[in-house]
Design a protein around this motif. Sequence first.
Motif, PDB file in Angstrom:
ATOM      1  N   LEU B 207       9.294   4.475  20.826  1.00 13.38           N
ATOM      2  CA  LEU B 207      10.481   5.337  20.876  1.00 13.38           C
ATOM      3  C   LEU B 207      10.224   6.605  20.065  1.00 13.38           C
ATOM      4  N   PRO B 208       9.594   7.591  20.679  1.00 11.35           N
ATOM      5  CA  PRO B 208       9.185   8.788  19.925  1.00 11.35           C
ATOM      6  C   PRO B 208      10.356   9.507  19.261  1.00 11.35           C
ATOM      7  N   ARG B 209      11.594   9.260  19.757  1.00  9.92           N
ATOM      8  CA  ARG B 209      12.659  10.032  19.106  1.00  9.92           C
ATOM      9  C   ARG B 209      12.969   9.495  17.717  1.00  9.92           C
ATOM     10  N   LEU B 210      12.447   8.288  17.370  1.00 10.47           N
ATOM     11  CA  LEU B 210      12.642   7.769  16.017  1.00 10.47           C
ATOM     12  C   LEU B 210      11.707   8.427  15.008  1.00 10.47           C
ATOM     13  N   GLN B 211      10.692   9.148  15.507  1.00  9.01           N
ATOM     14  CA  GLN B 211       9.660   9.671  14.624  1.00  9.01           C
ATOM     15  C   GLN B 211      10.244  10.520  13.485  1.00  9.01           C
ATOM     16  N   ARG B 212      11.121  11.466  13.857  1.00  8.66           N
ATOM     17  CA  ARG B 212      11.639  12.374  12.827  1.00  8.66           C
ATOM     18  C   ARG B 212      12.468  11.642  11.784  1.00  8.66           C
ATOM     19  N   PRO B 213      13.474  10.843  12.197  1.00  7.70           N
ATOM     20  CA  PRO B 213      14.250  10.168  11.141  1.00  7.70           C
ATOM     21  C   PRO B 213      13.391   9.250  10.271  1.00  7.70           C
ATOM     22  N   VAL B 214      12.470   8.476  10.863  1.00  3.95           N
ATOM     23  CA  VAL B 214      11.660   7.553  10.061  1.00  3.95           C
ATOM     24  C   VAL B 214      10.838   8.328   9.033  1.00  3.95           C
ATOM     25  N   PHE B 215      10.180   9.381   9.486  1.00  2.00           N
ATOM     26  CA  PHE B 215       9.366  10.146   8.540  1.00  2.00           C
ATOM     27  C   PHE B 215      10.240  10.838   7.500  1.00  2.00           C
ATOM     28  N   GLY B 216      11.458  11.225   7.912  1.00  2.00           N
ATOM     29  CA  GLY B 216      12.374  11.832   6.948  1.00  2.00           C
ATOM     30  C   GLY B 216      12.654  10.877   5.798  1.00  2.00           C
ATOM     31  N   VAL B 217      12.971   9.618   6.135  1.00  2.00           N
ATOM     32  CA  VAL B 217      13.275   8.637   5.095  1.00  2.00           C
ATOM     33  C   VAL B 217      12.049   8.369   4.224  1.00  2.00           C
ATOM     34  N   GLN B 222       9.077   9.246  -1.113  1.00  2.00           N
ATOM     35  CA  GLN B 222       7.924   9.812  -1.793  1.00  2.00           C
ATOM     36  C   GLN B 222       8.334  10.846  -2.856  1.00  2.00           C
ATOM     37  N   THR B 223       9.508  11.490  -2.637  1.00  2.00           N
ATOM     38  CA  THR B 223       9.886  12.544  -3.577  1.00  2.00           C
ATOM     39  C   THR B 223      10.595  11.999  -4.811  1.00  2.00           C
ATOM     40  N   ILE B 224      11.058  10.715  -4.770  1.00  2.00           N
ATOM     41  CA  ILE B 224      11.732  10.168  -5.959  1.00  2.00           C
ATOM     42  C   ILE B 224      10.673   9.829  -6.999  1.00  2.00           C
ATOM     43  N   PRO B 225      10.824  10.269  -8.235  1.00  2.00           N
ATOM     44  CA  PRO B 225       9.861   9.880  -9.271  1.00  2.00           C
ATOM     45  C   PRO B 225       9.874   8.364  -9.442  1.00  2.00           C
ATOM     46  N   TYR B 267       6.848   3.482  -1.582  1.00  2.00           N
ATOM     47  CA  TYR B 267       5.889   4.582  -1.718  1.00  2.00           C
ATOM     48  C   TYR B 267       4.730   4.452  -0.729  1.00  2.00           C
ATOM     49  N   SER B 268       4.336   3.221  -0.448  1.00  2.00           N
ATOM     50  CA  SER B 268       3.124   3.012   0.347  1.00  2.00           C
ATOM     51  C   SER B 268       3.342   3.246   1.831  1.00  2.00           C
ATOM     52  N   LEU B 269       4.601   3.133   2.254  1.00  2.00           N
ATOM     53  CA  LEU B 269       4.837   3.192   3.701  1.00  2.00           C
ATOM     54  C   LEU B 269       4.414   4.532   4.288  1.00  2.00           C
ATOM     55  N   LEU B 270       4.670   5.626   3.571  1.00  2.00           N
ATOM     56  CA  LEU B 270       4.380   6.933   4.173  1.00  2.00           C
ATOM     57  C   LEU B 270       2.901   7.080   4.544  1.00  2.00           C
ATOM     58  N   PRO B 271       1.968   6.865   3.590  1.00  2.00           N
ATOM     59  CA  PRO B 271       0.568   7.015   4.014  1.00  2.00           C
ATOM     60  C   PRO B 271       0.180   6.058   5.144  1.00  2.00           C
TER      61      PRO B 271
END
Lengths: 312, 387
Positions: B207-217, B222-225, B267-271
């Motif tokens: 479901l390519p339309r999920l790409q943006r929201p998933v990566f957004g989350v 990643q930005t939270i210390p 933290y690990s999910l993004l990479p």
Amino acid sequence: MIELDGVSRLFDGVPAVEGMSLRIERGEICVIVGTSGCGKSTTLKLLNRLLACSSGTIRIDGQDIAELDAERLRRRMGYAIQHTGLFPHWTVARNIGVVPRLLEWPAPRIEARVRELLELFGLPYASFADKFPSQLSGGQAQRVGVARALAGDPEILLMDEPFGALDPITRESLQNELLRIQARIHKTIVFVTHDLDEALKLASRIVVMDRGRIVQHDTPSRLLEQPANAFVENLFGQGERGLKRASLQRVGACMLPLQGAAPAVSVGAEDSLRQALSLMLWHRTGELCVRDAEGRALGVLPIGAVLQGPRA
Amino acid sequence: MRSPHAASNRVVLSLVALAVALLLLGDFASVQANRIAPGRGLGLFVALGPAWALAVLGALLTLAGLALRPSPARYRGMLALILLLLIQLPASLGWFIQLHIGADQPQARAGLASGCWSLLFLSLLLLIEVRQRVPAPWWWLGPGGLLLVTALLIQGGELAALALLREYASRSAAFWQALRGHLGLVGGTLGCSLLLGLALTGLIIRLPRLQRPVFGVLNFFQTIPSLALFGLLLAPLSYLAAHSPLLQSLNVRGIGWAPALLALVAYSLLPVVRNSCVALQEVAEEVLESARGMGMSRWQLFSQVRLPLALPVILEGLRITSIQAIGLTAVAALIGANGFGSFIFQGLGQGAMDLVLLGALPTIALALLADALFSGLARYFQPGGRR
Ligand SMILES: Nc1ncnc2c1ncn2[C@@H]1O[C@H](COP(=O)(O)OP(=O)(O)OP(=O)(O)O)[C@@H](O)[C@H]1O
Ligand SMILES: [Mg+2]
């Protein structure tokens, strides 16, 4: 034998192929030509069911392909494409062996087949089998692509601009190889190309397409002599038509018996009239000596005989 | 190769000059009467005695001499000298301990000072420099020999008075428990983020339309210390644990392994997801078309073409994840997660640098190991690079 019966394919309601009916006989090379975007690749993909027909039926040896298992069907058909689509993580040998492995041939038979094909395409097994696609030149990669398409010993070979993006010399030698190999293996070949000289050279019959429809389906010489409409006439180059036809005709079919001394300039009996004309222009002579491959004089070719063309 | 009278190697010359200066000006090692007492630094000549000190300086000066007019043969000579310098280092510490700490001082401890550290690091830099100049497949004998001699001396007890080892000796059980805890948390993180990450990747590809929201989350995580994220998890986890006997029985609390694991996975999910997505989506269209055209089934297409082509990039994601997780697990000691971080923070609290080292060195070693492991795997699975 391949039969298309009223085949259409729509993309988002727009037809890419429309009402296409066509019969391709066993053992012939059918070449599809036409302007870019006229549906040539789409036609090939309909044949191996990479795409489904929107309407109409395609039969192979009388059997509707829609009723066959798609994967099994594809393994019976070789498929070679312009960008080769070689698997970058596999060696040349493994690439060529893909379909035999899918067909579950025993390993020694696959190995022997790979060896045979590499030799057939002038790629010595010892130096090429273990190379990776990134280590091949463009021409070598396209040869491997065609060899891979042949590997499973398919009845039908689909080739989508397999020699595209090659220099004229490599291209011509691959065309000659294909003709040489075809003379031995007699596959049914559906061949897409942009290059009309390539089409004229290889085809038993040519399909000219325009905007998804067949405009004409005929032998190369009849396409030149009796173009169905202005589009076909244009496509096969109005001004160059005479030369294109001459390139389809053999010197041997036009020559006259030798009388008196042989002319100084010689031409091969298997050469085309186009080559003979070029020799005449270059040497400023109206008469050539026709010789066979061993150099024996067979006859003469005066300019008048060239103008008359092959005798019946 | 340049002319036989090639210019002198300035890198080697400057590194040697620096090493000699630091050895002569700074302390080589130090002695402490006990854990609390202030350390007494000793210079090179006092620490090792004149003979050993002169041998070390002599080796360095010979190295500089060879570097004035380098040639392949001289580079090999330099390499040999560097290997000797590296291998003698642990032995020199053993010798130092013998000279300055008697058997009657079980509380006394030896520490490494600037001279010893700089000799180690500058020798390694020299090794890196010289190794580029001549092909010498035996270069690893230096670091390998260093580790081997160190291990043998530790085994034989010669280095027992080293402060680091005294710290280890007094808490060896805790050390191995920390190792288990650290590895457990890192392994758990890798396992969870791999499973979850691949599931998310599959979802995005379907479901390519999920790409943006998933990566957004994932980007947001990643930005939270890290400390803030640990803190944020404290309240909801305590609440959940207080109301769920099942979670209580698993020892889930607002502090401890549970929030650490959750934060590390976040933290690990993004990479993992980013690399798997990019890798799986970027397989060339014509390769997929020809694979399908050859008659591969969906599963064959995935297992024989997509996955092998994507694997090096996926492994690169796991490499980043594992190094990140090893570092963050140390930080997670602050919320009570078991690992080498507890030594670091205890040591910082007590002003005991050797205890900090006891936590920091294994953490660094683990990160280096993970790096080597995953880059090695990625290289092994590189298309066309399998040899
Ligand atoms: N997957 C697709 N989705 C939508 N439209 C498509 C798709 N594939 C092809 N088309 C459209 O169908 C038409 C025919 O495409 P096709 O690839 O068959 O052309 P072609 O004759 O092979 O052209 P070329 O000579 O440039 O390769 C084009 O207008 C193209 O835009
Ligand atoms: Mg096309």
